[in-house]
Design a protein around this motif. Structure first.
Motif, PDB file in Angstrom:
ATOM      1  N   GLN A  57     -11.511  -0.758   1.992  1.00 44.17           N
ATOM      2  CA  GLN A  57     -11.823   0.642   1.736  1.00 44.17           C
ATOM      3  C   GLN A  57     -12.502   0.633   0.156  1.00 44.17           C
ATOM      4  O   GLN A  57     -13.336   1.582   0.009  1.00 44.17           O
ATOM      5  CB  GLN A  57     -10.679   1.576   1.738  1.00 44.17           C
ATOM      6  CG  GLN A  57      -9.989   1.692   3.058  1.00 44.17           C
ATOM      7  CD  GLN A  57      -8.821   2.389   3.023  1.00 44.17           C
ATOM      8  OE1 GLN A  57      -7.917   2.328   2.189  1.00 44.17           O
ATOM      9  NE2 GLN A  57      -8.374   3.066   3.983  1.00 44.17           N
ATOM     10  N   GLN A  58     -12.125  -0.377  -0.595  1.00 44.20           N
ATOM     11  CA  GLN A  58     -12.579  -0.383  -1.834  1.00 44.20           C
ATOM     12  C   GLN A  58     -14.023  -1.289  -1.822  1.00 44.20           C
ATOM     13  O   GLN A  58     -14.622  -1.647  -2.883  1.00 44.20           O
ATOM     14  CB  GLN A  58     -11.771  -0.957  -2.929  1.00 44.20           C
ATOM     15  CG  GLN A  58     -10.161  -0.773  -2.891  1.00 44.20           C
ATOM     16  CD  GLN A  58     -10.146   0.875  -3.166  1.00 44.20           C
ATOM     17  OE1 GLN A  58     -10.670   1.318  -4.111  1.00 44.20           O
ATOM     18  NE2 GLN A  58      -9.453   1.421  -2.295  1.00 44.20           N
ATOM     19  N   VAL A  70      -4.011   3.711  -5.116  1.00 40.62           N
ATOM     20  CA  VAL A  70      -5.280   4.332  -5.320  1.00 40.62           C
ATOM     21  C   VAL A  70      -5.003   5.478  -6.374  1.00 40.62           C
ATOM     22  O   VAL A  70      -6.088   5.758  -7.372  1.00 40.62           O
ATOM     23  CB  VAL A  70      -5.552   5.233  -4.149  1.00 40.62           C
ATOM     24  CG1 VAL A  70      -6.573   6.330  -4.420  1.00 40.62           C
ATOM     25  CG2 VAL A  70      -6.205   4.060  -3.106  1.00 40.62           C
ATOM     26  N   VAL A 114      -2.511  -5.168   5.284  1.00 45.72           N
ATOM     27  CA  VAL A 114      -2.645  -4.121   4.610  1.00 45.72           C
ATOM     28  C   VAL A 114      -3.571  -4.013   3.183  1.00 45.72           C
ATOM     29  O   VAL A 114      -4.186  -3.175   2.982  1.00 45.72           O
ATOM     30  CB  VAL A 114      -1.100  -3.396   4.051  1.00 45.72           C
ATOM     31  CG1 VAL A 114      -1.095  -2.336   2.837  1.00 45.72           C
ATOM     32  CG2 VAL A 114      -0.260  -3.082   5.292  1.00 45.72           C
ATOM     33  N   ILE A 146       0.602   0.182  -2.047  1.00 49.85           N
ATOM     34  CA  ILE A 146      -0.709   0.476  -1.259  1.00 49.85           C
ATOM     35  C   ILE A 146      -0.567   1.518  -0.292  1.00 49.85           C
ATOM     36  O   ILE A 146      -1.176   2.542  -0.176  1.00 49.85           O
ATOM     37  CB  ILE A 146      -1.519  -1.089  -0.810  1.00 49.85           C
ATOM     38  CG1 ILE A 146      -1.908  -1.770  -1.894  1.00 49.85           C
ATOM     39  CG2 ILE A 146      -2.459  -0.451   0.025  1.00 49.85           C
ATOM     40  CD1 ILE A 146      -2.347  -3.042  -1.533  1.00 49.85           C
ATOM     41  N   GLN A 147       0.383   1.273   0.533  1.00 48.24           N
ATOM     42  CA  GLN A 147       0.544   2.298   1.619  1.00 48.24           C
ATOM     43  C   GLN A 147       0.778   3.634   1.431  1.00 48.24           C
ATOM     44  O   GLN A 147       0.560   4.525   1.879  1.00 48.24           O
ATOM     45  CB  GLN A 147       1.769   1.805   2.654  1.00 48.24           C
ATOM     46  CG  GLN A 147       1.089   0.437   3.482  1.00 48.24           C
ATOM     47  CD  GLN A 147       2.132   0.038   4.204  1.00 48.24           C
ATOM     48  OE1 GLN A 147       3.161  -0.376   4.233  1.00 48.24           O
ATOM     49  NE2 GLN A 147       1.762  -0.016   5.805  1.00 48.24           N
ATOM     50  N   HIS A 164      -7.303  -4.131   4.587  1.00 52.00           N
ATOM     51  CA  HIS A 164      -7.624  -2.899   4.909  1.00 52.00           C
ATOM     52  C   HIS A 164      -8.013  -2.135   3.576  1.00 52.00           C
ATOM     53  O   HIS A 164      -8.892  -1.552   3.383  1.00 52.00           O
ATOM     54  CB  HIS A 164      -6.594  -2.314   5.745  1.00 52.00           C
ATOM     55  CG  HIS A 164      -7.063  -1.097   6.124  1.00 52.00           C
ATOM     56  ND1 HIS A 164      -8.098  -0.659   6.972  1.00 52.00           N
ATOM     57  CD2 HIS A 164      -6.428   0.218   5.794  1.00 52.00           C
ATOM     58  CE1 HIS A 164      -8.104   0.439   7.132  1.00 52.00           C
ATOM     59  NE2 HIS A 164      -7.216   1.024   6.433  1.00 52.00           N
ATOM     60  N   TRP A 165      -7.028  -2.373   2.663  1.00 62.55           N
ATOM     61  CA  TRP A 165      -7.255  -1.353   1.413  1.00 62.55           C
ATOM     62  C   TRP A 165      -8.385  -2.097   0.707  1.00 62.55           C
ATOM     63  O   TRP A 165      -9.230  -1.209   0.251  1.00 62.55           O
ATOM     64  CB  TRP A 165      -5.942  -1.457   0.649  1.00 62.55           C
ATOM     65  CG  TRP A 165      -6.036  -0.971  -0.795  1.00 62.55           C
ATOM     66  CD1 TRP A 165      -5.967   0.715  -0.791  1.00 62.55           C
ATOM     67  CD2 TRP A 165      -6.147  -1.102  -1.831  1.00 62.55           C
ATOM     68  NE1 TRP A 165      -5.920   1.133  -1.920  1.00 62.55           N
ATOM     69  CE2 TRP A 165      -6.169   0.097  -2.699  1.00 62.55           C
ATOM     70  CE3 TRP A 165      -6.082  -2.378  -2.706  1.00 62.55           C
ATOM     71  CZ2 TRP A 165      -6.118  -0.100  -4.415  1.00 62.55           C
ATOM     72  CZ3 TRP A 165      -6.259  -2.389  -3.861  1.00 62.55           C
ATOM     73  CH2 TRP A 165      -6.329  -1.488  -4.951  1.00 62.55           C
ATOM     74  N   THR A 171       2.385  -4.042  -1.123  1.00 58.26           N
ATOM     75  CA  THR A 171       2.342  -3.453   0.128  1.00 58.26           C
ATOM     76  C   THR A 171       2.461  -2.039   0.367  1.00 58.26           C
ATOM     77  O   THR A 171       1.986  -1.109   0.523  1.00 58.26           O
ATOM     78  CB  THR A 171       2.809  -3.989   1.293  1.00 58.26           C
ATOM     79  OG1 THR A 171       2.192  -5.700   1.222  1.00 58.26           O
ATOM     80  CG2 THR A 171       2.208  -3.795   2.690  1.00 58.26           C
TER      81      THR A 171
END
Ligand SMILES: Cc1ncc(COP(=O)(O)O)c(C=O)c1O
Length: 461
Positions: free
Chosen positions: A153-154, A351, A146, A345-346, A149-150, A342
């Motif tokens: 994206q950043q 964000v 997780v 974030i999910q 992946h995050w 986690t």
């Protein structure tokens, strides 16, 4: 009877929540002080044109947030405020008017999101049981996936099977020094560097050698010369929003620095704890050459320092040594904390917080430029701190003492200079740190007053 300055809107969410939010603002900005009695439910309902039930719900919400208390038979009162401090309280901090000392995210109410994240975990007994066990040192794979992946994206290319969790970026840096340095080794650093690193180097008995900087950070020729002169073990650098100068390296400069590292077979510790703050910035070093770079980051600046969740990814050749070091330190990073991170974030909360931090910093930097813009100031988008070079007639020591005497806490350049280096006449102010914009403004005005003071003209004998 108290008339509350509350205005409701049709499209701003539930009315009770609007009332509770606006009560919070009135309390935060001092309009409603401790022990003031709020209007009765009926009176406020009439004033706002809502039902008594809406006000009851709003007061209950405000009570849940610790803003007000219902006193039996007497009504609802504003609670005596427990000031939220961003950092640990020191015996002196309560007397300070404005704390510019620490690079902490601006004050946000994160209670609800933490509550939700913990409830989500709490709802799953299998997960809870897993979090109570020993894990592999590198942490639970799903948590790493997780996070990776995050981060992708950043714009940070880390891989779940390579990264390891740490208890914050400071701990990750400590692990890197423990794993790869021995007493007496030389570590190259920017000529003004992060005090936490300087302290770690002292503890590890490393010799710090400063590298010359320009507006972008390290000058490649200075790195090349230092490599030839000192045969360093490692280089430590903060390419984005450098602490304290605020410098961010261009992509071209990052490539040039990595070229020199490859030429001298030198691993580079990239401290990107501030890397996620700006909306846009060049690729981190790790994206450009993951086999040359020890990448360190954390959720401390972009989400919450209290979580103590950081991460480190090292070149493949160094991986085993790093997992052993982590095991030696603490076996693993608490899976409960990485589990909460986690969830945050999910759920999208991470964000959202990052975007709130960016917007708040935008306003704070505007206020800062408005008040101190005509001084020699370095700022950068989303950067928590500013770097202020004093006017020529001021002496650093005297200025810092005067600031302290006037209730202003800031950091002298001395703290950022590796042993033996020349101290520039500058200070770092963390403009993210004051509890609200009013305190920020009054603190900056005080700093301005001190900067404008005439020199005393005296000289010590
Ligand atoms: C450049 C730099 N690195 C590391 C840290 C430590 O971060 P953490 O709180 O994640 O340990 C800080 C904190 O201010 C910092 O400024």
């Amino acid at each position: 009877m108290t008339i509350l300055d509350i205005a409701l809107s049709d499209n701003a969410g539930p009315r009770y929540k609007q009332v509770a939010d606006q009560l919070a603002t009135l309390i935060e900005n001092g309009t409603l002080s401790a022990n003031v009695r709020l209007p009765t439910h009926r009176a406020l309902a009439d004033q706002l044109g809502v039902t008594v039930g809406t006000v009851t719900r709003a007061y209950a919400e405000a009570e849940r947030r610790g803003l007000v208390e219902a006193r039996v038979g007497a009504g609802t009162y504003v609670c005596a405020r427990e000031t939220n401090h961003w950092t640990f309280d020191t015996p002196h901090s309560s007397q300070l008017e404005c704390h510019f000392g620490y690079n902490v995210p601006p004050l946000l109410d994160r209670a609800d999101m933490l509550n939700r994240a913990m409830q989500k975990l709490a709802g799953n007994p299998a997960t809870l049981n897993q979090l109570m066990l020993y894990q592999l040192p590198e942490g639970i794979m799903q948590h790493r996936e997780v996070l990776a992946h995050w981060l992708q994206q950043q714009g940070v290319n880390l891989s779940a099977d390579r990264l390891l969790f740490s208890s914050g970026a400071q701990h990750a840096t400590q692990m890197a020094l423990d794993a790869y340095c021995r007493a007496g080794d030389t570590l190259l650093v920017e000529k003004y560097s992060y005090p936490g690193l300087i302290s770690l180097a002292r503890q590890h008995q490393l010799s710090l050698k400063p590298l010359e900087m320009d507006d972008e950070g390290i000058i490649p020729e200075s790195l090349d010369a230092a490599c030839r002169l000192y045969q360093p073990r490692l280089i430590y650098s903060m390419p984005t929003l450098q602490n304290p100068t605020t410098a961010t390296m261009s992509l071209e400069r990052r490539h040039a620095i990595l070229d020199v590292c490859r030429k001298h077979n030198l691993y580079l510790i990239e401290d990107e704890v501030n890397g996620l703050l700006p909306e846009e910035r060049p690729d981190p070093f790790v994206n450009l050459d993951s086999e040359q770079v020890i990448h360190i980051g954390a959720l401390s600046k972009c989400l919450a320092p209290g979580l103590r969740v950081g991460y480190i990814q090292v070149p493949q050749r160094l991986y085993e040594q790093m997992t052993t070091t982590l095991q030696n330190h603490s076996w693993m990073t608490s899976p409960l904390l990485t589990g909460i991170a986690t969830e945050l974030i999910q759920s999208g909360d991470a964000v959202r917080v990052l975007s709130q931090i960016r917007s708040e910093m935008k306003v704070r930097l505007e206020i800062t430029r408005e008040i101190l813009g005509d001084f020699d100031l370095r700022t950068s988008e989303s950067c928590f701190h500013i770097w202020l070079t004093l006017p020529e007639h001021l002496r650093l020591g005297e200025f810092v003492t005067a600031a302290t005497e006037n209730g202003i806490s800031l950091k002298s350049a001395e703290l950022f200079v590796p042993p033996g280096g020349a101290v520039p006449p500058a200070v770092r102010l963390s403009v993210s740190s004051p509890a609200n914009r009013d305190i920020l403004r009054s603190g900056l005005l005080k700093v301005r007053e001190l900067l404008e003071q005439e020199p005393t003209g005296g000289f010590a004998l």
